[in-house]
Write an enzyme that holds these catalytic residues in place. Structure first.
Site, PDB file in Angstrom:
ATOM      1  CB  SER A  44       5.072  32.877  -4.074  1.00 31.44           C
ATOM      2  OG  SER A  44       5.383  33.186  -5.752  1.00 31.44           O
TER       3      SER A  44
ATOM      4  CD  GLU B 278       1.915  21.897  -3.296  1.00 26.91           C
ATOM      5  OE1 GLU B 278       2.541  22.123  -4.125  1.00 26.91           O
ATOM      6  OE2 GLU B 278       1.918  20.148  -3.664  1.00 26.91           O
TER       7      GLU B 278
ATOM      8  N   GLY C 290       0.981  -1.356   0.087  1.00 29.71           N
ATOM      9  CA  GLY C 290       0.479  -0.102   0.107  1.00 29.71           C
ATOM     10  C   GLY C 290       1.046   1.245   0.485  1.00 29.71           C
TER      11      GLY C 290
ATOM     12  NE  ARG D 158      -0.055  38.182  -5.482  1.00 26.48           N
ATOM     13  CZ  ARG D 158      -1.308  38.161  -6.860  1.00 26.48           C
ATOM     14  NH1 ARG D 158      -2.826  38.202  -6.710  1.00 26.48           N
ATOM     15  NH2 ARG D 158      -0.437  39.270  -7.853  1.00 26.48           N
TER      16      ARG D 158
END
Length: 607
Positions: free
Chosen positions: A324, A352, A97, A462
């Site tokens: 960013s 991620e 798995g 942002r």
């Protein structure tokens, strides 16, 4: 290698197999029982000796990469030609798995790229998962895949007939100096039972008759359940004594290291204690109302880099978004092998999920490393499983999540987080901070660094904030909520406006309008829900008095959860849709996050 000082004493009494503080035979008998030290899946801090909490498939593979990364990094920073003080191998067992889960491929790709040669991954190839034979859904050349990822691969057949082949292969892997090793071992699940070689042996229980037949096959018929032969105790005693001997040697090496390299030794010992250096918090930036406005991600960059200069354990990176996220440690190298294993910046690429689980491994290495992992808030969905395990494990991981609302603008609803803060706030033991300005960003970092028993999220904008608020306070962030402004004097306010992030400025600007109209208005900053809920009732009542029922919350995200704080008569001003593509000001206008709209809602509450 790594050792526990309290190894315990082995006794041949069929009660203590490992001795305190590990576990007893009685613990094995209570497998999966409520309150036992042998839960259904390995849990750190429940069973001694368990280094990471696993269960969701593939997580352990990424954790192992994090553990191996920690070793390589610390060895690169502190080892000297005449004094090797960091030198251990990391072994991980994975099943079919785990091989299928995407996170294992992400992590293995990084391990190969980083040349983590002291990592050995042992693949238990029994060809079965819950639904049946792996041929149902898995037919790839797994060794070919790992070779393509930059691993040394070894195949061992028929381990159950020749266990020596397994140990010989394992020893050969320790000679690898350039690549991690993937060791595929062909095994037979449920051997000697009626379920041998089938998926039925993967889960469920064996019948009494099946157990009796298995015991007969291995000449174990007359021995009581959980019997352990004396040879096992002697073997464990031998390993204990060998480990204690190696620990004495290591302590002697460390003593010589302290004499020859006092500065490095002092820093190394600070890491091993797990404590933060004295006066570390004084390194955080102090801001004034006149500070040029910036996005909170910009303030975060300054906080992170100031901390890196005084906290030796800070290490981390971004999932291909460092520029960013503003999550890069300037003046520090990137982690690379063999060029710069001492580097504090980790380049994760677009991975991620693996980034978060590797960060768990770094934190749970228990060598004082404090990892940070950065991406857009909307992509926290990709790593939610690992974030949850951070909280369950008590791993001190700092998640820096930027572009945290519809205010990110042009990228549109695919990238504009709405429900994400609500989902993260629901995770037990996870602190979620959403600072409003420079002072609160410093306060969020201070509180996050002090919270060493679990993970934290710092949610950052942002877009630039409207202002650095006059009464925002770094120290009060640790309370979760606090009063930013109030013109009520000795009276109770008529209305309370509660905000987070950049929307707090809207609440403050609206309050100023209402005050000019003669209204008594309190503005409250809600930086961290969980910390506020943990405060004494008296403090919570002083900030959010129950007698003031006219309340309004403003956050450019899901309204879920806010009703608890604004009450039945209050207004929850949030975002119920998926956002929209456009400039951030146009998007805010569309969803009602303007000064005029917020003020109209407040006036309607006041009647």
């Amino acid at each position: 290698m790594r050792f526990l000082k309290r190894t315990g004493q082995i006794k041949e009494d069929n009660d203590k197999l490992f001795g305190p503080p590990l576990f007893k035979i009685e613990d094995l008998k209570r497998l999966c029982k409520l309150g036992s030290r042998t839960p259904g899946h390995p849990e750190k801090d429940v069973t001694a000796g368990i280094e990471v909490t696993t269960g969701p498939l593939g997580q352990g593979v990424a954790n192992a990469v994090g553990l191996a990364l920690a070793e390589a990094h610390l060895a690169g920073r502190y080892n000297k030609p005449d004094a090797i003080i960091v030198n251990h191998r990391t072994y991980c067992i994975m099943g079919d798995g785990c091989a299928m889960e995407g996170i294992s491929n992400e992590a293995a790709s990084l391990a190969g790229h980083w040349k983590l040669n002291k990592l050995t991954l042992i693949y238990d190839d029994n060809h079965n998962t819950i639904d049946g034979d792996t041929s149902l859904a898995f037919s790839e050349d797994i060794c070919g895949r790992f070779r393509a990822l930059g691993w040394n691969t070894i195949e061992v057949d028929n381990i159950h007939e020749d266990l020596g082949s397994f140990s010989r292969t394992l020893l050969s892997a320790s000679k690898q100096i350039e690549k991690p090793t993937f060791m595929k071992g062909k095994t037979l699940i449920g051997r000697l039972s009626g379920k041998e070689g089938t998926s039925k042996a993967h889960h469920g229980i064996f019948s009494d008759d099946d157990v009796m037949k298995m015991r007969e096959k291995v000449c174990w018929k007359d021995r009581h359940p959980f019997h352990v032969i004396p040879m096992v105790y002697k073997e464990m005693q031998s390993h204990t004594e060998h480990g204690e001997s190696m620990e004495r040697e290591w302590n002697a090496t460390l003593e010589r290291y302290e004499h020859d390299y006092p500065m490095e030794a002092a820093e190394f010992k600070i890491l091993l204690t797990g404590r933060l250096p004295p006066n570390w918090e004084s390194s955080l930036p102090k801001w004034s109302e006149s500070e040029p406005v910036d996005a909170t991600r910009g303030y975060s960059e300054k906080c992170l880099n100031h901390l890196a200069k005084v906290i030796p354990g800070l290490i981390g990176g971004s999932a291909d978004l460092a520029s960013s996220n503003k999550a890069y440690l300037h003046g520090f190298d990137d982690f690379k092998q063999p060029a710069s294993p001492w580097g504090h910046n980790i380049c994760y690429g677009v991975r991620e999920h693996a980034m978060a689980a590797i960060s768990n491994g770094l934190a749970l290495h228990q060598s004082g490393l404090i990892p940070f992992a950065a991406t857009f808030l909307v992509f926290s969905d990709y790593m939610k499983g690992a974030i949850r395990l951070s909280a369950l494990s008590g791993a001190h991981v700092l998640y820096i999540l930027t572009h945290d609302s519809i205010g990110l603008g042009e990228d549109g609803p695919t990238h504009q987080p709405v429900e994400h803060l609500a989902g993260l706030r629901a995770i037990p033991q996870l602190l979620v901070f959403r600072p409003a300005d420079a002072n609160e960003t410093s306060g969020a970092y201070k509180a996050a660094m002090e919270y060493q028993t679990g993970p934290c999220v710092i949610s950052l904008s942002r877009q630039k904030v409207s202002a650095n608020l006059l009464w925002s306070c770094m120290e009060k962030v640790s309370k979760g909520w606090y009063i930013v402004s109030d013109n009520s004097a000795v009276d109770m306010p008529e209305i309370i406006l509660v905000g987070t992030g950049p929307e707090l400025s809207l609440c403050e600007e609206s309050a100023e309008r209402l005050r000019k109209e003669g209204r008594r208005v309190r503005v409250v900053s809600l930086v961290c829900w969980r910390l506020f809920n943990e405060q004494l009732r008296e403090y919570r009542e002083s900030v959010l008095p129950s007698s003031v029922r006219k309340r309004m919350s403003g956050e450019a995200g899901s309204p879920l959860g806010w009703r608890e704080y604004v009450g039945g008569e209050g207004v929850v001003h949030g975002v119920c849709g998926f956002g929209a593509s456009g400039t951030y000001l146009d998007t805010f206008t569309k969803f009602g996050f303007t000064l005029d709209k917020v003020t109209r809602i407040a006036r309607s509450l006041l009647g």
